[in-house]
Design an enzyme around this catalytic site. Structure first.
Site, PDB file in Angstrom:
ATOM      1  N   ASN A  26       0.846  -1.183   0.000  1.00 51.26           N
ATOM      2  CA  ASN A  26       0.000   0.000   0.000  1.00 51.26           C
ATOM      3  C   ASN A  26       0.895   1.251   0.000  1.00 51.26           C
ATOM      4  O   ASN A  26       1.696   1.444   0.922  1.00 51.26           O
ATOM      5  CB  ASN A  26      -0.897  -0.040   1.246  1.00 51.26           C
ATOM      6  CG  ASN A  26      -1.846   1.120   1.312  1.00 51.26           C
ATOM      7  OD1 ASN A  26      -1.465   2.254   1.058  1.00 51.26           O
ATOM      8  ND2 ASN A  26      -3.093   0.861   1.672  1.00 51.26           N
ATOM      9  N   HIS A  29       0.862   6.194   1.858  1.00 47.04           N
ATOM     10  CA  HIS A  29       1.582   7.156   2.694  1.00 47.04           C
ATOM     11  C   HIS A  29       2.736   7.847   1.982  1.00 47.04           C
ATOM     12  O   HIS A  29       3.261   8.833   2.487  1.00 47.04           O
ATOM     13  CB  HIS A  29       2.007   6.508   4.010  1.00 47.04           C
ATOM     14  CG  HIS A  29       0.791   6.160   4.827  1.00 47.04           C
ATOM     15  ND1 HIS A  29      -0.194   7.099   5.061  1.00 47.04           N
ATOM     16  CD2 HIS A  29       0.372   5.015   5.377  1.00 47.04           C
ATOM     17  CE1 HIS A  29      -1.167   6.526   5.752  1.00 47.04           C
ATOM     18  NE2 HIS A  29      -0.855   5.254   5.953  1.00 47.04           N
ATOM     19  N   HIS A  62      -5.721   3.563  -1.683  1.00 40.97           N
ATOM     20  CA  HIS A  62      -7.048   3.894  -1.152  1.00 40.97           C
ATOM     21  C   HIS A  62      -7.413   5.286  -1.653  1.00 40.97           C
ATOM     22  O   HIS A  62      -6.788   6.272  -1.270  1.00 40.97           O
ATOM     23  CB  HIS A  62      -6.990   3.856   0.381  1.00 40.97           C
ATOM     24  CG  HIS A  62      -8.307   4.082   1.050  1.00 40.97           C
ATOM     25  ND1 HIS A  62      -8.475   3.933   2.411  1.00 40.97           N
ATOM     26  CD2 HIS A  62      -9.528   4.439   0.572  1.00 40.97           C
ATOM     27  CE1 HIS A  62      -9.734   4.197   2.723  1.00 40.97           C
ATOM     28  NE2 HIS A  62     -10.389   4.511   1.634  1.00 40.97           N
ATOM     29  N   ARG A  64      -9.509   7.895  -1.042  1.00 40.61           N
ATOM     30  CA  ARG A  64     -10.460   8.342  -0.017  1.00 40.61           C
ATOM     31  C   ARG A  64     -11.318   9.466  -0.573  1.00 40.61           C
ATOM     32  O   ARG A  64     -10.885  10.225  -1.444  1.00 40.61           O
ATOM     33  CB  ARG A  64      -9.710   8.829   1.233  1.00 40.61           C
ATOM     34  CG  ARG A  64      -8.968   7.724   1.955  1.00 40.61           C
ATOM     35  CD  ARG A  64      -8.386   8.244   3.258  1.00 40.61           C
ATOM     36  NE  ARG A  64      -9.434   8.392   4.254  1.00 40.61           N
ATOM     37  CZ  ARG A  64      -9.649   7.539   5.265  1.00 40.61           C
ATOM     38  NH1 ARG A  64      -8.873   6.504   5.437  1.00 40.61           N
ATOM     39  NH2 ARG A  64     -10.621   7.749   6.110  1.00 40.61           N
ATOM     40  N   ARG A  68      -7.177  12.722   0.834  1.00 43.51           N
ATOM     41  CA  ARG A  68      -6.088  13.206   1.679  1.00 43.51           C
ATOM     42  C   ARG A  68      -4.721  12.673   1.234  1.00 43.51           C
ATOM     43  O   ARG A  68      -3.705  13.248   1.568  1.00 43.51           O
ATOM     44  CB  ARG A  68      -6.339  12.850   3.148  1.00 43.51           C
ATOM     45  CG  ARG A  68      -6.248  11.383   3.446  1.00 43.51           C
ATOM     46  CD  ARG A  68      -6.372  11.102   4.921  1.00 43.51           C
ATOM     47  NE  ARG A  68      -7.725  11.301   5.405  1.00 43.51           N
ATOM     48  CZ  ARG A  68      -8.165  10.780   6.546  1.00 43.51           C
ATOM     49  NH1 ARG A  68      -7.354  10.063   7.302  1.00 43.51           N
ATOM     50  NH2 ARG A  68      -9.397  10.963   6.921  1.00 43.51           N
ATOM     51  N   GLU A  88      -8.763   0.432  -2.912  1.00 42.93           N
ATOM     52  CA  GLU A  88      -9.664   0.472  -1.755  1.00 42.93           C
ATOM     53  C   GLU A  88     -10.564   1.694  -1.905  1.00 42.93           C
ATOM     54  O   GLU A  88     -10.084   2.779  -2.270  1.00 42.93           O
ATOM     55  CB  GLU A  88      -8.867   0.608  -0.466  1.00 42.93           C
ATOM     56  CG  GLU A  88      -7.968  -0.572  -0.188  1.00 42.93           C
ATOM     57  CD  GLU A  88      -7.092  -0.321   1.040  1.00 42.93           C
ATOM     58  OE1 GLU A  88      -7.181   0.766   1.646  1.00 42.93           O
ATOM     59  OE2 GLU A  88      -6.321  -1.209   1.378  1.00 42.93           O
ATOM     60  N   THR A 119      -8.361   3.662   8.399  1.00 45.95           N
ATOM     61  CA  THR A 119      -9.577   2.843   8.463  1.00 45.95           C
ATOM     62  C   THR A 119      -9.648   2.163   9.827  1.00 45.95           C
ATOM     63  O   THR A 119      -8.753   1.413  10.190  1.00 45.95           O
ATOM     64  CB  THR A 119      -9.550   1.775   7.343  1.00 45.95           C
ATOM     65  OG1 THR A 119      -9.063   2.387   6.155  1.00 45.95           O
ATOM     66  CG2 THR A 119     -10.917   1.204   7.114  1.00 45.95           C
ATOM     67  N   GLU A 169     -11.220  -9.166   2.981  1.00 50.79           N
ATOM     68  CA  GLU A 169      -9.939  -8.870   3.628  1.00 50.79           C
ATOM     69  C   GLU A 169     -10.222  -8.775   5.119  1.00 50.79           C
ATOM     70  O   GLU A 169     -11.035  -7.943   5.546  1.00 50.79           O
ATOM     71  CB  GLU A 169      -9.343  -7.563   3.097  1.00 50.79           C
ATOM     72  CG  GLU A 169      -8.010  -7.247   3.785  1.00 50.79           C
ATOM     73  CD  GLU A 169      -7.240  -6.117   3.132  1.00 50.79           C
ATOM     74  OE1 GLU A 169      -7.290  -5.985   1.894  1.00 50.79           O
ATOM     75  OE2 GLU A 169      -6.583  -5.370   3.876  1.00 50.79           O
ATOM     76  N   HIS A 209      -3.881  -4.573   7.731  1.00 51.30           N
ATOM     77  CA  HIS A 209      -4.026  -3.413   8.613  1.00 51.30           C
ATOM     78  C   HIS A 209      -3.171  -3.594   9.869  1.00 51.30           C
ATOM     79  O   HIS A 209      -3.380  -4.515  10.642  1.00 51.30           O
ATOM     80  CB  HIS A 209      -5.463  -3.139   9.028  1.00 51.30           C
ATOM     81  CG  HIS A 209      -5.647  -1.721   9.456  1.00 51.30           C
ATOM     82  ND1 HIS A 209      -5.984  -0.715   8.592  1.00 51.30           N
ATOM     83  CD2 HIS A 209      -5.459  -1.126  10.646  1.00 51.30           C
ATOM     84  CE1 HIS A 209      -6.031   0.432   9.223  1.00 51.30           C
ATOM     85  NE2 HIS A 209      -5.712   0.211  10.475  1.00 51.30           N
TER      86      HIS A 209
HETATM   87  N1  PXP Z   1      -6.013  -3.000   4.178  1.00 55.13           N
HETATM   88  C1  PXP Z   1      -6.958  -2.033   4.240  1.00 55.13           C
HETATM   89  C2  PXP Z   1      -8.347  -2.382   3.818  1.00 55.13           C
HETATM   90  C3  PXP Z   1      -6.657  -0.731   4.652  1.00 55.13           C
HETATM   91  O1  PXP Z   1      -7.609   0.208   4.712  1.00 55.13           O
HETATM   92  C4  PXP Z   1      -5.322  -0.441   4.993  1.00 55.13           C
HETATM   93  C5  PXP Z   1      -4.960   0.952   5.410  1.00 55.13           C
HETATM   94  O2  PXP Z   1      -5.091   1.806   4.316  1.00 55.13           O
HETATM   95  C6  PXP Z   1      -4.368  -1.459   4.896  1.00 55.13           C
HETATM   96  C7  PXP Z   1      -4.741  -2.737   4.506  1.00 55.13           C
HETATM   97  C8  PXP Z   1      -2.937  -1.224   5.205  1.00 55.13           C
HETATM   98  O3  PXP Z   1      -2.802  -0.930   6.560  1.00 55.13           O
HETATM   99  P1  PXP Z   1      -1.402  -0.456   7.124  1.00 55.13           P
HETATM  100  O4  PXP Z   1      -1.082   0.837   6.470  1.00 55.13           O
HETATM  101  O5  PXP Z   1      -1.651  -0.341   8.589  1.00 55.13           O
HETATM  102  O6  PXP Z   1      -0.407  -1.520   6.775  1.00 55.13           O
END
Ligand code: PXP
Length: 289
Positions: A26, A29, A62, A64, A68, A88, A119, A169, A209
């Site tokens: 992901n 960030h 994601h 959003r 953001r 996402e 999330t 998930e 997550h």
């Molecule tokens: N899976 C989902 C559905 C999420 O919303 C997120 C956070 O955006 C993640 C995985 C990844 O989480 P993390 O950034 O804590 O690894």
């Protein structure tokens, strides 16, 4: 391979029949940092290229509603070349319309609150089931595989299936946040039971997550979890060791965990060590169960 080591691996870690979970990286960030200045750097697209080169099986972003971090431009550019894009999104008209246009390989429906930092929980699939089913169907109609981000709970699994999703998930946040010890073991066991229950009703099971270099091993070893989506920990580590290495290290940790080896993660930028065996009751990584 010495007899003793082989025996202990067999005892503790029968290889998952479905093999090593895929790693979805992901890159949200990276975009968070870019948006802090409102410019063009760092580019999540560059991060995605490096992640794929380093062995990521897919890129997760994601979009959003408040934009953001990831922007529509990112989705558009990434869609052009990543091997596997998992988008996402909330089950809301504005972002669903963009997903229908982009036709990502996969979409993961998530709950979204503007005031949350990330999330916070799984989507409650028992609320507004008709609306959810309609969104699932729409996304599937453009060839996108739809998963729903849910808490590890049988009612949610059943409701996700009833909504037409073929994949879920599992939210690993409770596991990741639990203190090492009984609380974490209980959260892990819930994930294991949910993964088994999900597969039993025909769902493909992913998880994510809050997973990081210390806690990913036990989740990777859950039978039948086919994909792990990890963002924050990889991006955070990439600041110090570079994106490719951060992804490679995570990939190796997952592989080692599945193979029954306990990788030593020092967390201080030092090399990871691989190849140590796991004995019954032995800890994986620093944050033991
Ligand atoms: N899976 C989902 C559905 C999420 O919303 C997120 C956070 O955006 C993640 C995985 C990844 O989480 P993390 O950034 O804590 O690894």
């Amino acid at each position: 391979m010495p007899q003793g080591r082989y025996a202990s691996v067999m005892l503790v870690t029968p290889l998952s029949p479905l093999g090593t979970p895929r790693l979805g990286v992901n890159v949200d960030h990276v975009a968070t940092v870019r948006q802090a200045r409102g410019g063009t750097e760092p580019d999540p697209v560059a991060a995605a290229i490096l992640a794929e080169q380093a062995g990521a099986d897919g890129i997760t972003i994601h979009l959003r509603e408040d934009r953001r971090h990831i922007q529509e431009r990112d989705v558009r550019v990434l869609r052009g070349f990543v091997r596997h894009m998992n988008l996402e999104l909330a089950a809301e008209a504005g972002v669903v319309r963009i997903a229908l246009e982009m036709k990502p390989h996969a979409a993961c429906l998530v709950p979204e609150k503007r005031e949350e930092v990330t999330t916070e929980g799984g989507l409650d699939c028992t609320r507004e089931p008709e609306k959810l089913a309609a969104v699932v169907e729409e996304l599937q109609s453009v060839g996108t595989t739809v998963s729903i981000f849910i808490d590890p709970d049988v009612r949610q699994l059943q409701a996700a299936r009833a909504a037409g999703a073929t994949c879920v998930e599992l939210h690993t946040g409770s596991y990741a946040e639990a203190r090492p010890g009984p609380a974490r073991a209980a959260a892990l066991s819930e994930l294991g039971m949910a993964a088994a229950a999900g597969r039993e009703i025909g769902l493909v099971v992913h998880a994510g997550h809050g997973l990081d270099y210390r806690n990913v091993g036990p989740v990777a070893r859950i039978d039948g979890i086919e994909e792990l989506n990890i963002g924050h920990a990889i991006v955070a580590r990439a600041l110090f060791v570079g994106f490719e290495r951060a992804v490679t290290e995570m990939r190796r940790l997952i592989e080692s965990a599945v193979a029954g080896c306990a990788p030593a993660f020092t967390g201080d930028g030092a090399e990871l060590g691989y190849g140590e065996e796991i004995r019954p009751g032995e800890k994986i990584g620093d944050d033991a169960l």
